[in-house]
Each structure stands twice: as C-alpha cells, then as structure tokens.
Design an enzyme around this catalytic site. Structure first.
Site, PDB file in Angstrom:
ATOM      1  N   LYS A  87      12.301  -6.643   9.831  1.00  0.00           N
ATOM      2  CA  LYS A  87      12.946  -6.038  10.987  1.00  0.00           C
ATOM      3  C   LYS A  87      14.186  -5.287  10.527  1.00  0.00           C
ATOM      4  CE  LYS A  87      12.635  -8.632  14.561  1.00  0.00           C
ATOM      5  NZ  LYS A  87      12.901  -9.980  15.063  1.00  0.00           N
ATOM      6  N   ARG A 138      18.710 -11.473  16.243  1.00  0.00           N
ATOM      7  CA  ARG A 138      17.287 -11.774  16.062  1.00  0.00           C
ATOM      8  C   ARG A 138      16.981 -12.095  14.606  1.00  0.00           C
ATOM      9  NH1 ARG A 138      14.450  -6.692  18.329  1.00  0.00           N
ATOM     10  NH2 ARG A 138      16.363  -5.677  17.659  1.00  0.00           N
ATOM     11  N   GLY A 176       7.323 -13.671  17.254  1.00  0.00           N
ATOM     12  CA  GLY A 176       7.733 -14.596  18.315  1.00  0.00           C
ATOM     13  C   GLY A 176       7.969 -16.034  17.883  1.00  0.00           C
ATOM     14  N   MET A 189      10.368 -17.306  15.820  1.00  0.00           N
ATOM     15  CA  MET A 189      11.766 -17.735  15.732  1.00  0.00           C
ATOM     16  C   MET A 189      12.518 -17.282  16.989  1.00  0.00           C
ATOM     17  SD  MET A 189      12.528 -17.216  11.723  1.00  0.00           S
ATOM     18  CE  MET A 189      11.367 -15.911  11.489  1.00  0.00           C
ATOM     19  N   ARG A 226       7.189  -2.307  13.405  1.00  0.00           N
ATOM     20  CA  ARG A 226       6.547  -3.061  12.327  1.00  0.00           C
ATOM     21  C   ARG A 226       5.075  -2.670  12.298  1.00  0.00           C
ATOM     22  NH1 ARG A 226       7.189  -8.707  15.633  1.00  0.00           N
ATOM     23  NH2 ARG A 226       5.961  -8.091  17.412  1.00  0.00           N
ATOM     24  N   HIS A 235       2.061 -12.590  24.011  1.00  0.00           N
ATOM     25  CA  HIS A 235       1.939 -13.508  22.883  1.00  0.00           C
ATOM     26  C   HIS A 235       0.486 -13.899  22.629  1.00  0.00           C
ATOM     27  CE1 HIS A 235       1.895 -17.631  21.228  1.00  0.00           C
ATOM     28  NE2 HIS A 235       2.792 -17.106  20.408  1.00  0.00           N
ATOM     29  N   SER A 241     -27.707 -19.274 -13.876  1.00  0.00           N
ATOM     30  CA  SER A 241     -27.078 -19.195 -12.560  1.00  0.00           C
ATOM     31  C   SER A 241     -26.368 -20.523 -12.304  1.00  0.00           C
ATOM     32  CB  SER A 241     -28.126 -18.923 -11.481  1.00  0.00           C
ATOM     33  OG  SER A 241     -27.490 -18.810 -10.234  1.00  0.00           O
ATOM     34  N   CYS A 298     -24.482 -19.316  -7.700  1.00  0.00           N
ATOM     35  CA  CYS A 298     -25.189 -19.349  -6.417  1.00  0.00           C
ATOM     36  C   CYS A 298     -24.838 -20.550  -5.545  1.00  0.00           C
ATOM     37  CB  CYS A 298     -26.689 -19.262  -6.629  1.00  0.00           C
ATOM     38  SG  CYS A 298     -27.368 -20.654  -7.541  1.00  0.00           S
ATOM     39  N   TYR A 350     -22.764 -11.655 -11.195  1.00  0.00           N
ATOM     40  CA  TYR A 350     -22.930 -11.565  -9.745  1.00  0.00           C
ATOM     41  C   TYR A 350     -22.668 -12.909  -9.087  1.00  0.00           C
ATOM     42  CZ  TYR A 350     -27.537 -13.737 -10.395  1.00  0.00           C
ATOM     43  OH  TYR A 350     -28.535 -14.596 -10.721  1.00  0.00           O
TER      44      TYR A 350
HETATM   45  C1  PEP Z   1     -26.121 -25.737  -6.323  1.00  0.00           C
HETATM   46  O1  PEP Z   1     -26.264 -26.889  -6.726  1.00  0.00           O
HETATM   47  O2  PEP Z   1     -25.038 -25.139  -6.345  1.00  0.00           O
HETATM   48  C2  PEP Z   1     -27.244 -25.008  -5.733  1.00  0.00           C
HETATM   49  C3  PEP Z   1     -27.132 -23.737  -5.432  1.00  0.00           C
HETATM   50  O3  PEP Z   1     -28.387 -25.707  -5.477  1.00  0.00           O
HETATM   51  P1  PEP Z   1     -28.555 -26.699  -4.234  1.00  0.00           P
HETATM   52  O4  PEP Z   1     -27.416 -26.472  -3.332  1.00  0.00           O
HETATM   53  O5  PEP Z   1     -29.868 -26.332  -3.655  1.00  0.00           O
HETATM   54  O6  PEP Z   1     -28.559 -28.011  -4.920  1.00  0.00           O
END
Ligand code: PEP
Ligand code: MG
Length: 756
Positions: A20, A83, A92, A94, A239, A354, A635, A703, A723
């Site tokens: 502010k 303020r 709002g 304080m 702001r 608010h 993975s 995953c 990924y």
């Molecule tokens: C895991 O273990 O992270 C996985 C993806 O397999 P699940 O959740 O099916 O055991």
C-alpha cells in the site's frame, strides 16, 4: 531511508514500505490525486516488535510536515487515517483507523495497526495462504478525505477490468455519501459504477483514465479505492486486483494481445489456484427454479448443508460434511468458515465486498447481496418468499449465475475454455517435462486427451477386472490349483482383455501408452468371508490369505509363480495391436531385481513393445544401474515407494495417525500427496544417477499420485525425470507448473550467466 518515508520522497521499495505504502508513493510520483501522507516502514515495525519503541521523533516530524503541506493543524481541520501496509496482499485482515485528530491518537493507532498483524484472522489468513509470520507490516498515515461530506461526495472501489469475467473496461461500485469502510465491510450494498457515471460523468472519466494509466504502469489489473469529496476525486489505494480463475486467464491473454506483457509473463501470472477455480463444477443444463437470486460474486457451483456461522462451519467440515456458509454479510472473522465451506451465500454486500473478494481468491462459488432472504440467526433459519430452510438443510449455490436453489442439483465437471487452451498451449512451448495421464478406460483416455495429456503414462490393468462379469473369471484364476485350471481361466479373460485394449488404443489417436501388467492385491479380489458356501473354495481362500497383502504375493511375484496371467495379457495386447496399431510400452510392477524383469522379458519375445519396470521398491532403486541395463524405461511408483521408504501402510497411516503428525508438525505434508523430497526424493535421485550412468538415454517417468501436485512437479523437473503421469483432471495444472518451473530455471541460468 529512515523509519518513516513521505509519499513525496520517491523511495518505493515494497519490502520496506509494504504494497500500500509503495504504491501510494508511486501514484504520488505519477502526479495522481493522492491525499498526502507518509509510511512507517516494516523495519520500524520489526524494531517496535523487538523493543516496544516506535520511531517517535520521526513520526512527529512527518506529522508536522504533513500539517505544513495541508496548511492545517491536526484536530484543526486536519484528520488522518492509519492503515496497515504489508508486502503481501492480505485484504481486510488487519485494522484500519479513520478520523484521527491528535498526535497521541496517531501514535496509538500505529500501535494498533502493528498489533493487528498478529490478530486471529490475519494469522489464519497467513496460514491458509502460506505467508510467513516474520514478514511484518508497515503503516500508512494519510490525510483524511470525506466521502460523507455532502451530496457531491461518496466512495467506491474500481477494478480496471471485471474481476469475475476478465472483461475489459472499468468495473466497480459506488456508494454516495459514505466512507470506504461501508463498502469493503459489506454492511451496505453499493450501486454499480454507472451510478457515478450518471451523477458525475467528469469524475467517472477521470477515474477511468487513472485506472488505465495505473494498469499500464503496473502491467496488471488494478483494484483501486477512491473517494469523491465535494466533487473532487482522490485515489486512496491501488493494488493488483484479486480475480477469478477465468478472469486471470482472460486478462493474461488480453494483456499479451494488447502488448502489455509477454506470453512468458502471462504463463507466470496465472496460478494453479486460478486453474483449479476454472475447472470448478457447474450446474448441468436443466430447468431449475432458484428460491432466491443475488449477485454472481464468484463463479462455479457447489451444494452443501446450510451453516450460519464460522465455528459451526469448521465443526461440520471436520466431520467431512460439505457445507455452505450463509451469513448476513461476511467480515474478516469469517475467514476460517469460508475456508471450510464449499460455497458462500450472503444477504448483503456487493461484488467488491469481503465475501466476494475472498471466495474469488479461493476459487469457491459465492452469491452475494441476496436481499430476498431473511436470516434469523437465533432460530437458525432463513426465509425467502414461502421457502424456509434450517441449518443442516441442503442448498445449491450457483456463483456463475448468481442463483440459489433448494436441495442438491446435478453438476458436471467444467471443460477447458478456449482461453485456457491458448494459455496452456503457450505453457507447453516453455516446459521441458512431459505430461501424461494415468488412465484405465477409453473415457479416461478421452478426458486426458481433452486436457492436453501427451500420452498415457500408466494404465492399471487390474482395474479392468473390477466389472462383475470379469470378477468371476479372475477369481477362477486366483482360486485355480493347477496350471491347467489357470489356463482355462485365462483363456476366458483373453477375449475380454483383447477387447479392452483395442477400445483403449482406438481412443489414443496415436498417443503412446504404458500398460502395466497385473498388480493384483489378492485380498481385494477374493470373495468376502461369509459369502462362500463351497467348502473347497473356503479352504482355498484360507490358503491364499495373507498377513500383509500389500507386501505379499502381488505384482511381478505373482507372475513368477503363475506366469499364465502375464502371458495372457501380453497376448491380448499383441492381438489388440493387430486390430488397432498403437505405440505400446509394457511395464512390470513391484520389481526388486533384474532377474524378475528378465523372466517377464522372456514372455515378451516377438513383441515390439518397449519394456520397462516400475521403480516402487527400495531395492529396485538401490539396484537401478543394474536394472537399467535390462529395460528401456523406468517409471517411479511413488505411492508404493513412499509406503516403503516410510514403512507406513498408506490406508492405516491416513486413517490413524497422519493427521496428528501433520497437526503437531512432525511431518509438514502428507507424503502421499506431496512428494517427500528428503527421503523418497533422495532415493529417486540416487536411482536416476546410477540408471543414467548405466544407460544414458533410459526414459524415466513418475506415475504416483504426487506426480500431479505442483510442488512435486517442480522438484521432479529439477531432478531430470522425462515425464510425470497423473490423474487426468490434474493435467492442466501440471502443464502450467512444468512451464513455470522451466521459465524460472531459465531466469536462474541467465542470472548466473550475467553474474559470472
Ligand atoms: C505407485 O505405487 O505409485 C503406483 C502408481 O501404483 P499403484 O498406485 O497402482 O500401486
Ligand atoms: Mg504401486
């Protein structure tokens, strides 16, 4: 600078003056009509907090200078407001003190503002928004102007664009003959800015021009508080405006098109909460009659039980109830109740009240200013026309339309808007990390594609067996006592699995898919006790029973002892591929040693599918170099890996003790939601190091559930995985975070480059 800084001094460091204060300095420098004043710095606050001593002489000097500038003395025609001014926006939370006309009063007010940094609602707001308590606040002392002086006076809040939709043009509210508190607190429902335009067109034009100028200066949508005193406009504060997710994305894109920011900046501006808010549920199309209407203060739809106060809301939410907080108006003390609710309804208050601002920021639906309801807080009931509802009754709030309905109406998931598609396509251009989805059915594959997944990173085949007609076939397999019996069982499954895979491949439209061979927790597929009468089956179930099924005869272990099931699955994949060509990788769960992987690899002879293993046991991670030599990809299954690293069973931990651990701060986050960087992450880094040393181009994905959580995505980018694969609905957020992380990384690299 010293502890106190005049608006005219030109020094505008936010870390020192707070938002502010710094913005008032900037507006003064821009020559805008800002009532004069000064800022007591955050440094001075910290000193006061340590020693209890305020910078008394500097405040006295600044007040004298202000009196001189105004040509009036305190209490003799001059009053000031005091303020808070923190470096993060805490709307709002304080205190604000107005109409102070003597030196002792100013000193007491400053003390009160400083103390209000630690009031309950500010503490709660910081907790909800991850703001460190150590930041502290400055204080702004400013000459008063009076919106309640005469017929040509009033006060208002203006946004440089519509904070709900993002539409261009001045948007806001005006209350004639009143001071600002009346609007912000929601005790009065003001009129749209059009009221100002017709009453004082010149002032409206001046305000619009200032809003435009401020927006271009700050390169962001502004939320401006102003007062008109006897026909003269004053700007009290500006702001960056809080906005709905829809508005955030639209404004970011429009500002790129208007040449105000770059696509990179647009991607950095939008937050994961914005996207979460956009993907809010909405009412399914239908002919529903609202029992009351109000203002569409924050978009989305939610249904829940009526609760009339914040404490009740908290108590009900703790029990797992979905609740709608219904209040005459909300004030900062309601913040915990709003956080606990799925939606909010108020009788009073406008689009800048608010309740509206807070819910929009939190991405929760809100209907404000529903004047047609009468709330009886004693009797704990609300009435509108001939409808009377009690606490605990269910209603549906549609914050997009500004309508409220009795009961729970059918809702549907929101889909991507064209604006979000545009923004995320820019994001895709900046990110390095691949974003895939976990999907087991054609419907999920379709959803994943629509949300921008680049492939399916995990298809769990055991879920295909959950349908009743398959359950009996898979049970026959599990209960079989000989290879011959097992072969009969799998021959029935083969046909079904082939159809399943072909249907999945058809929906892929060319995207790659990683299919995980069966990881069957036997206990989940056996008939429940008491449902079986055949004594032979009973006996077999007894034989198969495991003490600890999650660490038992599952995953690849089952395939080693009874390979018929994996043979059948591989055959089904190959048959489906002949019907519908697909880019398939096959993955083996629960591996601990390359010998297991090699056994399954044997079964794959003649298949062109890529072959990989899940990294979800500690031993696999420790043997990553060795394993890498035998496979095309890894993975990380961070669900099982987290269980293994913590020696927690997920279900038991979440049911029994994890909440206490989190409340006591023994763990900062639930490791099944946010990847545990210090333990699980360390192990993954070690595994990745040895894997890449053995095989430079081995593909590495993640995953587990954590793979779609923003902080985890950022970390996984940093340790070089190729990924992440997460639930389809988390794909848009993962795309955004992957891009933001890459952009931040680039900044870091260029900073290092310019420093060396
Ligand atoms: C895991 O273990 O992270 C996985 C993806 O397999 P699940 O959740 O099916 O055991
Ligand atoms: Mg697993």
């Amino acid at each position: 600078m010293g502890s106190v800084c005049s608006f005219k001094a030109g020094f505008h460091d936010k870390e020192q003056l707070g938002n502010k204060g710094a913005n008032l300095v900037i507006m003064t420098r821009l020559g805008l009509p800002v009532p004069p004043g000064f800022v007591i710095s955050i440094e001075a606050y910290k000193k006061w907090k340590d020693t209890g001593i305020p910078p008394e002489s500097e405040i006295r000097q600044s007040l004298s200078a202000l009196e001189e500038e105004m040509g009036r003395a305190l209490g003799k025609g001059l009053e000031v407001s005091v303020r808070s001014s923190a470096s993060v926006s805490m709307p709002g939370m304080m205190d604000t003190l107005l109409n102070i006309g003597d030196y002792a009063g100013v000193q007491a007010a400053i003390r009160r503002i400083f103390e209000s940094w630690d009031n309950l609602r500010a503490v709660e707001y910081r907790r909800l928004n991850n703001i460190p308590a150590t930041l502290g606040t400055g204080a702004v002392v400013q000459a008063m102007v009076y919106g309640n002086r005469d017929d040509n006076s009033g006060t208002g809040v203006a946004f440089s664009r519509d904070p709900s939709t993002g539409a261009r043009g001045l948007f806001g509210e005006y209350l004639a003959g009143a001071q600002g508190e009346a609007i912000v607190s929601g005790t009065h429902t003001p009129e749209p800015l059009a009221a100002l335009r017709s009453a004082m067109p010149g002032i409206f034009e001046e305000l619009a021009a200032i809003a435009d100028r401020l927006e271009r200066h700050f390169c962001d949508m502004q939320d401006i508080e102003f007062t008109v005193e006897s026909g003269k406009l004053y700007i009290l504060q500006t702001r960056s405006g809080k906005r709905s997710g829809h508005a955030a994305v639209k404004i970011a894109i429009d500002m790129v098109n208007e040449g105000i920011i770059t696509p990179e900046e647009a991607v950095m501006r939008v937050t994961t909460d914005d996207i979460r808010g956009m993907l809010h549920k909405r009412l399914k199309a239908g002919d529903y009659q609202p029992f009351v209407r109000g203002l569409n203060a924050a978009p989305g739809a939610a249904a829940g039980k009526i609760v009339f106060d914040a404490n009740g809301a908290l108590a009900m939410a703790r029990k797992g109830e979905r609740i709608i907080l219904v209040r005459p108006e909300t004030n900062p003390d309601d913040i915990r109740g709003i956080a606990a609710a799925v939606g909010v309804l108020t009788k009073r208050g406008g689009l800048t009240s608010h309740a509206a601002i807070i819910t929009r920021g939190m991405g929760k639906p809100c209907v404000c200013g529903a004047g047609g309801i009468a709330i009886d807080l004693e009797a704990r009931q609300l009435t509108a026309g001939n409808v009377t509802l009690h606490e605990g009754d269910e209603i549906t709030v549609d914050g997009t339309a500004g309508a409220v309905f009795v009961g729970v109406l059918p809702m549907e998931d929101a889909s991507m808007t064209p604006e979000l598609e545009t923004l995320l396509s820019w994001a895709d251009g900046f990110k390095r990390l691949g974003i895939r989805a976990n999907a087991d059915t054609p419907e999920m594959v379709l959803q994943a594609r629509n949300l921008g997944a680049e492939g399916i990173g995990l298809c769990r085949t055991e879920r295909m067996f959950n349908a009743p007609e398959r359950l009996s076939e898979i049970r026959d397999f599990i209960l079989a006592r000989s290879s011959a019996e097992r072969l009969v069982a799998v021959s029935h499954l083969l046909k079904l699995q082939t159809q399943d895979f072909a249907a999945l491949f058809r929906e892929l439209k060319g995207l790659p898919i990683v299919i995980r061979l069966l990881d069957l927790p036997l206990h989940e597929f056996l008939p429940a006790e008491g449902t079986v009468t055949d004594p032979r089956v009973k006996e077999r179930i007894e034989e198969l029973k495991e003490t600890n099924p999650m660490l038992g005869h599952r995953g690849v272990r089952l395939a080693i002892t009874t390979p018929e099931i994996y043979q059948m699955q591989i055959q089904a994949i190959e048959r489906a591929r002949k019907q519908v060509p697909a880019d398939v990788s096959i993955m083996v769960p629960q591996v601990i040693t390359s010998q297991e992987a090699l056994n399954v690899k044997q079964l794959l002879k003649g298949s062109k599918a890529k072959f990989g293993v899940m990294m979800e046991t500690v031993r696999a991670c420790m043997r990553a170099g060795h394993l890498a030599e035998e496979v095309d990809f890894f993975s990380f299954g961070t669900n099982d890996l987290t269980q293994a690293v913590f020696s927690f069973s997920r279900e038991d931990a979440e049911k029994k003790f994890l909440t206490t651990y989190l409340e006591m701060g023994i763990l900062r986050d639930n490791p099944f939601q946010v990847l545990d960087v210090k333990g699980v992450g360390r192990l993954m880094e070690t595994a990745i190091f040895w894997a890449r040393r053995a095989k430079k181009d081995i593909e590495i994905g993640v995953c587990g559930e954590q793979a779609g959580e923003p902080r985890s995505v950022e970390y996984l980018h940093g340790i070089g995985v190729d990924y992440v694969s997460c639930s389809p609905f988390r794909i848009p957020i993962a795309r955004l975070v992957a891009a933001q992380t890459a952009i931040k990384g680039k900044d870091r690299v260029s900073q290092v480059a310019s420093a060396t």
